[in-house]
Design a protein around this motif. Structure first.
Motif, PDB file in Angstrom:
ATOM      1  N   MET A 145       0.851  -1.154   0.000  1.00 13.80           N
ATOM      2  CA  MET A 145       0.000   0.000   0.000  1.00 13.80           C
ATOM      3  C   MET A 145       0.909   1.233   0.000  1.00 13.80           C
ATOM      4  SD  MET A 145      -2.541   1.236   3.124  1.00 13.80           S
ATOM      5  CE  MET A 145      -2.523  -0.371   3.765  1.00 13.80           C
ATOM      6  N   THR A 146       0.599   2.187  -0.846  1.00  9.63           N
ATOM      7  CA  THR A 146       1.395   3.408  -0.900  1.00  9.63           C
ATOM      8  C   THR A 146       0.901   4.400   0.136  1.00  9.63           C
ATOM      9  OG1 THR A 146      -0.038   4.434  -2.537  1.00  9.63           O
ATOM     10  CG2 THR A 146       1.790   3.112  -3.375  1.00  9.63           C
ATOM     11  N   ARG A 147       1.773   5.317   0.526  1.00 11.45           N
ATOM     12  CA  ARG A 147       1.388   6.318   1.529  1.00 11.45           C
ATOM     13  C   ARG A 147       0.305   7.246   1.020  1.00 11.45           C
ATOM     14  NH1 ARG A 147       6.658   9.117   3.498  1.00 11.45           N
ATOM     15  NH2 ARG A 147       7.059   9.038   1.296  1.00 11.45           N
ATOM     16  N   THR A 148       0.200   7.421  -0.293  1.00 12.36           N
ATOM     17  CA  THR A 148      -0.813   8.336  -0.827  1.00 12.36           C
ATOM     18  C   THR A 148      -2.226   7.871  -0.499  1.00 12.36           C
ATOM     19  OG1 THR A 148      -0.790   7.229  -2.975  1.00 12.36           O
ATOM     20  CG2 THR A 148       0.664   9.120  -2.707  1.00 12.36           C
ATOM     21  N   ALA A 149      -2.408   6.594  -0.201  1.00 16.37           N
ATOM     22  CA  ALA A 149      -3.733   6.073   0.143  1.00 16.37           C
ATOM     23  C   ALA A 149      -4.240   6.622   1.465  1.00 16.37           C
ATOM     24  CB  ALA A 149      -3.701   4.554   0.188  1.00 16.37           C
ATOM     25  N   PHE A 150      -3.350   7.191   2.273  1.00 19.07           N
ATOM     26  CA  PHE A 150      -3.745   7.717   3.579  1.00 19.07           C
ATOM     27  C   PHE A 150      -4.245   9.158   3.517  1.00 19.07           C
ATOM     28  CE2 PHE A 150      -0.615   4.432   4.766  1.00 19.07           C
ATOM     29  CZ  PHE A 150      -1.428   3.660   5.565  1.00 19.07           C
ATOM     30  N   TYR A 151      -4.130   9.809   2.382  1.00 18.52           N
ATOM     31  CA  TYR A 151      -4.449  11.231   2.273  1.00 18.52           C
ATOM     32  C   TYR A 151      -5.637  11.467   1.354  1.00 18.52           C
ATOM     33  CZ  TYR A 151       0.081  11.445   4.433  1.00 18.52           C
ATOM     34  OH  TYR A 151       1.121  11.256   5.295  1.00 18.52           O
ATOM     35  N   PRO A 152      -6.332  12.606   1.537  1.00 20.34           N
ATOM     36  CA  PRO A 152      -7.479  12.900   0.687  1.00 20.34           C
ATOM     37  C   PRO A 152      -7.063  13.089  -0.776  1.00 20.34           C
ATOM     38  CG  PRO A 152      -7.124  14.669   2.291  1.00 20.34           C
ATOM     39  CD  PRO A 152      -6.098  13.630   2.532  1.00 20.34           C
ATOM     40  N   LYS A 153      -7.992  12.825  -1.671  1.00 19.40           N
ATOM     41  CA  LYS A 153      -7.772  12.965  -3.116  1.00 19.40           C
ATOM     42  C   LYS A 153      -8.632  14.108  -3.648  1.00 19.40           C
ATOM     43  CE  LYS A 153      -5.588   9.028  -2.969  1.00 19.40           C
ATOM     44  NZ  LYS A 153      -4.421   9.130  -2.192  1.00 19.40           N
ATOM     45  N   LYS A 154      -8.259  14.608  -4.804  1.00 20.22           N
ATOM     46  CA  LYS A 154      -9.071  15.637  -5.450  1.00 20.22           C
ATOM     47  C   LYS A 154      -9.734  15.045  -6.681  1.00 20.22           C
ATOM     48  CE  LYS A 154      -7.227  19.771  -3.745  1.00 20.22           C
ATOM     49  NZ  LYS A 154      -7.744  21.052  -3.611  1.00 20.22           N
ATOM     50  N   ASN A 155     -11.022  15.302  -6.816  1.00 20.16           N
ATOM     51  CA  ASN A 155     -11.748  14.910  -8.015  1.00 20.16           C
ATOM     52  C   ASN A 155     -11.413  15.891  -9.130  1.00 20.16           C
ATOM     53  OD1 ASN A 155     -13.155  12.714  -6.834  1.00 20.16           O
ATOM     54  ND2 ASN A 155     -14.565  14.154  -5.874  1.00 20.16           N
ATOM     55  N   ARG A 156     -11.792  15.561 -10.342  1.00 17.90           N
ATOM     56  CA  ARG A 156     -11.508  16.444 -11.477  1.00 17.90           C
ATOM     57  C   ARG A 156     -12.184  17.797 -11.350  1.00 17.90           C
ATOM     58  NH1 ARG A 156     -11.043  12.616 -16.774  1.00 17.90           N
ATOM     59  NH2 ARG A 156      -9.783  11.043 -15.745  1.00 17.90           N
ATOM     60  N   ASP A 157     -13.301  17.836 -10.650  1.00 16.94           N
ATOM     61  CA  ASP A 157     -14.013  19.108 -10.476  1.00 16.94           C
ATOM     62  C   ASP A 157     -13.460  19.929  -9.306  1.00 16.94           C
ATOM     63  OD1 ASP A 157     -14.938  17.705  -8.304  1.00 16.94           O
ATOM     64  OD2 ASP A 157     -17.052  17.852  -8.831  1.00 16.94           O
ATOM     65  N   GLY A 158     -12.390  19.436  -8.653  1.00 20.76           N
ATOM     66  CA  GLY A 158     -11.758  20.178  -7.572  1.00 20.76           C
ATOM     67  C   GLY A 158     -12.257  19.843  -6.187  1.00 20.76           C
TER      68      GLY A 158
END
Length: 61
Positions: free
Chosen positions: A1-14
């Motif tokens: 599992m990568t560390r990025t999985a622990f942080y919020p993501k941004k959708n294409r609409d922001g």
């Protein structure tokens, strides 16, 4: 599992959506904050496996 999985993501609409394991990061931060407030210093090696780390000079008997 990568560390990025622990942080919020941004959708294409922001807009922001939670990462798939963000709840684990929040739980870790909560526990760490609690320990720091209690002024308990925990050796992460002991906390991880429940035993004291071996001395580099010790041998398996």
């Amino acid at each position: 599992m990568t560390r990025t999985a622990f942080y919020p993501k941004k959708n294409r609409d922001g807009t922001t959506r939670p990462g798939p394991y963000q709840h684990l990061a929040e739980e870790f931060e909560r526990r760490l904050r609690t320990l720091r407030e209690a002024r308990e210093v925990v050796d992460p090696r002991i906390a991880q496996n429940g035993s004291r780390p071996r001395s580099p000079n010790s041998r398996n008997a």
